[in-house]
Design an enzyme around this catalytic site. Structure first.
Site, PDB file in Angstrom:
ATOM      1  N   SER A  23       0.865  -1.186   0.000  1.00 34.43           N
ATOM      2  CA  SER A  23       0.000   0.000   0.000  1.00 34.43           C
ATOM      3  C   SER A  23       0.899   1.232   0.000  1.00 34.43           C
ATOM      4  O   SER A  23       2.061   1.163   0.419  1.00 34.43           O
ATOM      5  CB  SER A  23      -0.863   0.003   1.270  1.00 34.43           C
ATOM      6  OG  SER A  23      -1.452   1.270   1.482  1.00 34.43           O
ATOM      7  N   TYR A  62      -1.666  -0.831  10.578  1.00 33.34           N
ATOM      8  CA  TYR A  62      -1.860  -1.159   9.155  1.00 33.34           C
ATOM      9  C   TYR A  62      -0.669  -0.676   8.325  1.00 33.34           C
ATOM     10  O   TYR A  62      -0.096  -1.434   7.529  1.00 33.34           O
ATOM     11  CB  TYR A  62      -3.158  -0.535   8.634  1.00 33.34           C
ATOM     12  CG  TYR A  62      -3.367  -0.790   7.161  1.00 33.34           C
ATOM     13  CD1 TYR A  62      -3.734  -2.052   6.706  1.00 33.34           C
ATOM     14  CD2 TYR A  62      -3.164   0.216   6.212  1.00 33.34           C
ATOM     15  CE1 TYR A  62      -3.893  -2.307   5.342  1.00 33.34           C
ATOM     16  CE2 TYR A  62      -3.325  -0.028   4.853  1.00 33.34           C
ATOM     17  CZ  TYR A  62      -3.690  -1.289   4.421  1.00 33.34           C
ATOM     18  OH  TYR A  62      -3.847  -1.540   3.090  1.00 33.34           O
TER      19      TYR A  62
HETATM   20  N1  LIG Z   1      -8.668  -0.543  -0.904  1.00 33.47           N
HETATM   21  C1  LIG Z   1      -7.618   0.202  -0.641  1.00 33.47           C
HETATM   22  O1  LIG Z   1      -7.723   1.418  -0.464  1.00 33.47           O
HETATM   23  C2  LIG Z   1      -6.242  -0.410  -0.584  1.00 33.47           C
HETATM   24  C3  LIG Z   1      -5.156   0.454  -0.742  1.00 33.47           C
HETATM   25  C4  LIG Z   1      -3.885  -0.071  -0.691  1.00 33.47           C
HETATM   26  C5  LIG Z   1      -3.694  -1.424  -0.487  1.00 33.47           C
HETATM   27  N2  LIG Z   1      -4.767  -2.245  -0.314  1.00 33.47           N
HETATM   28  C6  LIG Z   1      -4.504  -3.650  -0.046  1.00 33.47           C
HETATM   29  O2  LIG Z   1      -4.994  -4.414  -1.130  1.00 33.47           O
HETATM   30  C7  LIG Z   1      -5.385  -5.705  -0.672  1.00 33.47           C
HETATM   31  C8  LIG Z   1      -6.812  -5.984  -1.125  1.00 33.47           C
HETATM   32  O3  LIG Z   1      -7.667  -5.062  -0.470  1.00 33.47           O
HETATM   33  P1  LIG Z   1      -9.081  -4.645  -1.069  1.00 33.47           P
HETATM   34  O4  LIG Z   1      -9.070  -3.183  -1.190  1.00 33.47           O
HETATM   35  O5  LIG Z   1      -9.399  -5.461  -2.239  1.00 33.47           O
HETATM   36  O6  LIG Z   1     -10.003  -5.002   0.172  1.00 33.47           O
HETATM   37  P2  LIG Z   1     -11.269  -5.966   0.268  1.00 33.47           P
HETATM   38  O7  LIG Z   1     -12.200  -5.721  -0.847  1.00 33.47           O
HETATM   39  O8  LIG Z   1     -11.759  -5.804   1.670  1.00 33.47           O
HETATM   40  O9  LIG Z   1     -10.621  -7.416   0.079  1.00 33.47           O
HETATM   41  C9  LIG Z   1      -9.879  -8.038   1.072  1.00 33.47           C
HETATM   42  C10 LIG Z   1      -9.782  -9.514   0.756  1.00 33.47           C
HETATM   43  O10 LIG Z   1      -9.053 -10.176   1.817  1.00 33.47           O
HETATM   44  C11 LIG Z   1      -9.761 -11.364   2.145  1.00 33.47           C
HETATM   45  N3  LIG Z   1      -9.513 -11.755   3.529  1.00 33.47           N
HETATM   46  C12 LIG Z   1      -9.784 -11.042   4.657  1.00 33.47           C
HETATM   47  N4  LIG Z   1      -9.488 -11.766   5.753  1.00 33.47           N
HETATM   48  C13 LIG Z   1      -9.006 -12.959   5.296  1.00 33.47           C
HETATM   49  C14 LIG Z   1      -8.542 -14.131   5.933  1.00 33.47           C
HETATM   50  N5  LIG Z   1      -8.478 -14.220   7.275  1.00 33.47           N
HETATM   51  N6  LIG Z   1      -8.130 -15.193   5.175  1.00 33.47           N
HETATM   52  C15 LIG Z   1      -8.180 -15.104   3.819  1.00 33.47           C
HETATM   53  N7  LIG Z   1      -8.602 -14.018   3.161  1.00 33.47           N
HETATM   54  C16 LIG Z   1      -9.014 -12.960   3.885  1.00 33.47           C
HETATM   55  C17 LIG Z   1     -11.223 -10.984   1.945  1.00 33.47           C
HETATM   56  O11 LIG Z   1     -12.008 -12.159   1.745  1.00 33.47           O
HETATM   57  P3  LIG Z   1     -12.961 -12.853   2.845  1.00 33.47           P
HETATM   58  O12 LIG Z   1     -13.555 -11.762   3.697  1.00 33.47           O
HETATM   59  O13 LIG Z   1     -13.951 -13.578   2.003  1.00 33.47           O
HETATM   60  O14 LIG Z   1     -12.051 -13.763   3.598  1.00 33.47           O
HETATM   61  C18 LIG Z   1     -11.140 -10.184   0.656  1.00 33.47           C
HETATM   62  O15 LIG Z   1     -11.166 -11.052  -0.439  1.00 33.47           O
HETATM   63  C19 LIG Z   1      -5.204  -5.678   0.845  1.00 33.47           C
HETATM   64  O16 LIG Z   1      -3.984  -6.276   1.181  1.00 33.47           O
HETATM   65  C20 LIG Z   1      -5.188  -4.212   1.179  1.00 33.47           C
HETATM   66  O17 LIG Z   1      -4.455  -3.965   2.343  1.00 33.47           O
HETATM   67  C21 LIG Z   1      -6.034  -1.764  -0.370  1.00 33.47           C
END
Ligand SMILES: NC(=O)c1ccc[n+]([C@@H]2O[C@H](COP(=O)([O-])OP(=O)(O)OC[C@H]3O[C@@H](n4cnc5c(N)ncnc54)[C@H](OP(=O)(O)O)[C@@H]3O)[C@@H](O)[C@H]2O)c1
Length: 255
Positions: free
Chosen positions: A135, A148
């Site tokens: 991130s 985080y």
């Molecule tokens: N959105 C942003 O602003 C942003 C910015 C920078 C980086 N990121 C990073 O990008 C990545 C994806 O985030 P996103 O934005 O796509 O968020 P998201 O839509 O909330 O997706 C998160 C994913 O992680 C899975 N997950 C959560 N707990 C888990 C567990 N215990 N075991 C296995 N899977 C698990 C969730 O699936 P289930 O709930 O079905 O398990 C979901 O598929 C993350 O690492 C996040 O930190 C996000």
């Protein structure tokens, strides 16, 4: 069989990575999709021209890692892409967010990401690609989102070192470092606090962030940063004293 493995495939960036890898690399024999919500993984079937292997796993559990290890041993795949997108953040000052959530971020964002990478490494194809979701929060400590941001600094450092280690095998590791992206991430992050207005205004589309991640990974880039704003932030975090940047951010948080 040549496969891709994507964690966090049930929503947001992970889901988008499944769709884009499936579209661009139709010759993949399978994509293994991992997350806890099985119905969301099943829903992806038919949306990609590649068969999906559904692995409904909570990656913070020992049993889930055991299951992944066994699947790998049994099928002995050639992994062309590993995408670690499972992750979450909880906004709030240290000590105010539940203890389980604070340590849970470390467990999923750091430990599980390391464990999955460790388990998959022996199966990585020559010239394979590993895409780790870090991130822009990795660039600078973030008061109000401290744990985080620290987990993502870990992912960035780990991924860059791994990228160097794996060069002799032709494998490239890309740390994807987007700013705020419009996914379910904030629904989870904001149960404990709200994001500042400037972040809300800078939200990027998951499609575009994932498309750049795929392109940068194919090009063998060590870091993928989406958008001019975050690119500028990345550059500034390298040249300006972090103390000064933190003071500016403290003022912005107050908006
Ligand atoms: N959105 C942003 O602003 C942003 C910015 C920078 C980086 N990121 C990073 O990008 C990545 C994806 O985030 P996103 O934005 O796509 O968020 P998201 O839509 O909330 O997706 C998160 C994913 O992680 C899975 N997950 C959560 N707990 C888990 C567990 N215990 N075991 C296995 N899977 C698990 C969730 O699936 P289930 O709930 O079905 O398990 C979901 O598929 C993350 O690492 C996040 O930190 C996000």
């Amino acid at each position: 069989m040549k496969i891709a493995i994507v964690t966090g495939a049930s929503s947001g960036l992970g889901r988008e990575m499944v769709l884009q890898l499936g579209d661009r690399y139709g010759k993949l024999g399978e994509i293994w999709v991992i997350a806890r919500r099985e119905e969301r993984l099943v829903e992806l079937k038919g949306r990609v021209p590649v068969p999906l292997r559904i692995l409904p796993l909570d990656l913070t559990k020992e049993a889930a890692l055991y299951r992944l290890r066994k699947e790998l041993e049994k099928r002995n795949p050639e992994v062309v892409f590993l995408v670690n997108a499972s992750g979450y953040g909880k906004i709030g000052p240290v000590g105010k967010v539940d203890l389980e959530e604070e340590t849970g971020m470390v467990a999923l964002n750091c430990e599980a990401l390391c464990a999955v990478t460790h388990l998959v490494l022996p199966y990585m194809a020559k010239n394979g690609r590993i895409i780790q979701f870090a991130s822009a929060a990795a660039f600078l400590p973030q008061p109000g989102f401290a744990v985080y941001a620290a987990t993502k600094a870990f992912v960035l450092s780990y991924s860059r070192a791994l990228n160097s280690e794996l060069k002799p095998r032709g494998i490239r590791v890309t740390a994807v470092c987007p700013g705020p992206v419009r996914t379910e991430f904030f629904r989870i992050a904001e149960t404990t606090g709200t994001i500042p207005l400037y972040k809300r205004l800078a939200m990027a589309s998951p499609k575009r962030v994932a498309a750049l991640a795929v392109r940068d990974s194919a090009a063998g880039k060590a870091v993928s940063v989406y958008g001019p704003l975050m690119k500028a932030f990345f550059l500034l975090s390298k040249i300006l004293p972090h103390g000064l940047m933190l003071t500016v951010m403290e003022h912005l948080q107050g908006d």
